[in-house]
Write an enzyme that holds these catalytic residues in place. Sequence first.
Site, short mmCIF file in Angstrom:
data_model
loop_
_atom_site.label_atom_id
_atom_site.label_comp_id
_atom_site.label_asym_id
_atom_site.label_seq_id
_atom_site.Cartn_x
_atom_site.Cartn_y
_atom_site.Cartn_z
N GLY A 55 0.68 -1.19 0.15
CA GLY A 55 -0.15 -0.11 0.07
C GLY A 55 0.86 1.28 0.03
O GLY A 55 0.16 2.38 0.24
N TRP A 57 2.22 2.99 -2.37
CA TRP A 57 2.02 3.75 -3.52
C TRP A 57 0.63 4.50 -3.29
O TRP A 57 0.58 5.68 -3.47
CB TRP A 57 1.93 3.24 -4.85
CG TRP A 57 3.28 3.10 -5.77
CD1 TRP A 57 4.56 3.11 -4.80
CD2 TRP A 57 3.73 3.13 -6.96
NE1 TRP A 57 5.53 2.89 -5.81
CE2 TRP A 57 5.09 2.87 -7.08
CE3 TRP A 57 2.92 3.17 -8.08
CZ2 TRP A 57 5.53 3.07 -8.22
CZ3 TRP A 57 3.51 3.26 -9.28
CH2 TRP A 57 4.97 3.07 -9.51
N ASP A 75 -4.76 -5.53 -5.77
CA ASP A 75 -3.70 -6.69 -5.66
C ASP A 75 -4.35 -8.19 -5.60
O ASP A 75 -5.25 -8.50 -5.01
CB ASP A 75 -2.89 -6.36 -4.52
CG ASP A 75 -1.31 -6.82 -4.72
OD1 ASP A 75 -0.45 -5.99 -4.99
OD2 ASP A 75 -1.04 -7.87 -4.68
N ASP A 93 -6.86 -10.42 -9.32
CA ASP A 93 -5.82 -10.58 -10.28
C ASP A 93 -6.45 -9.65 -11.31
O ASP A 93 -7.34 -9.84 -12.28
CB ASP A 93 -5.70 -12.09 -11.10
CG ASP A 93 -4.92 -12.05 -12.22
OD1 ASP A 93 -4.33 -10.86 -12.76
OD2 ASP A 93 -4.55 -13.13 -12.52
N ASP A 117 2.82 -0.80 -10.11
CA ASP A 117 4.18 -1.08 -9.80
C ASP A 117 4.16 -2.73 -9.58
O ASP A 117 5.17 -3.43 -8.97
CB ASP A 117 4.43 -0.61 -8.17
CG ASP A 117 5.74 -0.68 -7.74
OD1 ASP A 117 6.70 -0.70 -8.51
OD2 ASP A 117 5.95 -0.61 -6.43
N LYS A 157 5.68 -0.05 -13.94
CA LYS A 157 7.13 -0.65 -13.93
C LYS A 157 7.08 -1.52 -15.11
O LYS A 157 6.05 -2.21 -15.30
CB LYS A 157 7.20 -1.38 -12.50
CG LYS A 157 8.32 -2.19 -12.48
CD LYS A 157 8.59 -2.39 -10.92
CE LYS A 157 7.87 -3.45 -10.33
NZ LYS A 157 8.08 -3.43 -8.92
C1 LIG Z 1 6.48 -4.70 -5.65
S1 LIG Z 1 4.85 -4.83 -5.08
C2 LIG Z 1 4.10 -3.36 -5.08
C3 LIG Z 1 4.39 -2.40 -3.93
C4 LIG Z 1 3.51 -1.19 -3.93
N1 LIG Z 1 3.72 -0.36 -4.85
C5 LIG Z 1 3.80 -0.54 -2.66
O1 LIG Z 1 4.05 0.37 -2.60
O2 LIG Z 1 3.50 -0.77 -1.60
C6 LIG Z 1 4.09 -5.63 -6.55
C7 LIG Z 1 2.60 -6.17 -6.19
O3 LIG Z 1 2.10 -6.27 -7.41
C8 LIG Z 1 1.07 -7.82 -7.22
N2 LIG Z 1 0.63 -8.24 -8.37
C9 LIG Z 1 1.57 -8.78 -9.40
N3 LIG Z 1 0.74 -9.24 -10.27
C10 LIG Z 1 -0.63 -9.01 -10.18
C11 LIG Z 1 -1.69 -9.32 -10.65
N4 LIG Z 1 -1.96 -9.84 -11.89
N5 LIG Z 1 -3.09 -8.76 -10.23
C12 LIG Z 1 -2.90 -7.96 -8.91
N6 LIG Z 1 -1.78 -7.85 -8.31
C13 LIG Z 1 -0.69 -8.19 -8.90
C14 LIG Z 1 1.68 -8.66 -6.38
O4 LIG Z 1 0.79 -9.22 -5.46
C15 LIG Z 1 2.59 -7.48 -5.50
O5 LIG Z 1 1.90 -7.26 -4.01
#
Ligand SMILES: C[S@@+](CC[C@H](N)C(=O)[O-])C[C@H]1O[C@@H](n2cnc3c(N)ncnc32)[C@H](O)[C@@H]1O
Length: 207
Positions: A55, A57, A75, A93, A117, A157
């Site tokens: 959370g 961002w 997420d 998803d 991200d 990203k």
């Molecule tokens: C690097 S973390 C994000 C960190 C976030 N920006 C923060 O500041 O706290 C990446 C996130 O992308 C989520 N993610 C990856 N593929 C996803 C998808 N298809 N649907 C939903 N979430 C996804 C992962 O579960 C993970 O929690």
Amino acid sequence: MGSKWQMERKKDPYYKRAKAEDYRSRASYKLKQLDKKYKIIKQSNTVVDLGAAPGGWSQVALEKVGEEGIVVGVDLNHIRTLPEENYFRIKGDFTTQEVQGKIMRVIGGKAKVVMSDASPELCGIKNLDQLRSIDLTNAVIGIADNILEQKGNLVMKVFQGPEYKKMLDGLKKKFRQVKTTKPPSSRKKSSEMYVVGLGYKHRIKNK
Ligand SMILES: C[S@@+](CC[C@H](N)C(=O)[O-])C[C@H]1O[C@@H](n2cnc3c(N)ncnc32)[C@H](O)[C@@H]1O
């Protein structure tokens, strides 16, 4: 003694700052730095945060939009609630129609900012990891195409791979300006980059 990763984390200035300033993740500073440079999020905006857990961002976006705006965090993992009443969470998803439908229902119209991200879960097999990354990137662009209002902004990203240039060329047709950047808080050893699209023009089908 912790693991090497834990030791490195403890020394990381952004990790320490995030703890001290009550951000859920050091990634908050990536968005802060990107936003300072490109003015992506403004007061009263509706912001959709794809891959939002834990959370960090979303916290930064909530500060920017103020009480008049809306932030929606999506997420696969549970996102702990935040105190702001204008924060909405969706677990699932975002590459699926079902979750995309939920996003649209929550925002009830268009969004000014789509940000992602999200990182794919990597398995270590290069070709497969690249494909997963491309799928995720395409899903983010697809969502932006469906929900961004005119002049809206995108920040996401990306990992450089075979489709990288094609993806950038596609975005350049949809946004007034497209920038690729690596904020200072992004670890040098990480191959992640951020793409910022400013001023969404219109949807171009099949591009
Ligand atoms: C690097 S973390 C994000 C960190 C976030 N920006 C923060 O500041 O706290 C990446 C996130 O992308 C989520 N993610 C990856 N593929 C996803 C998808 N298809 N649907 C939903 N979430 C996804 C992962 O579960 C993970 O929690």
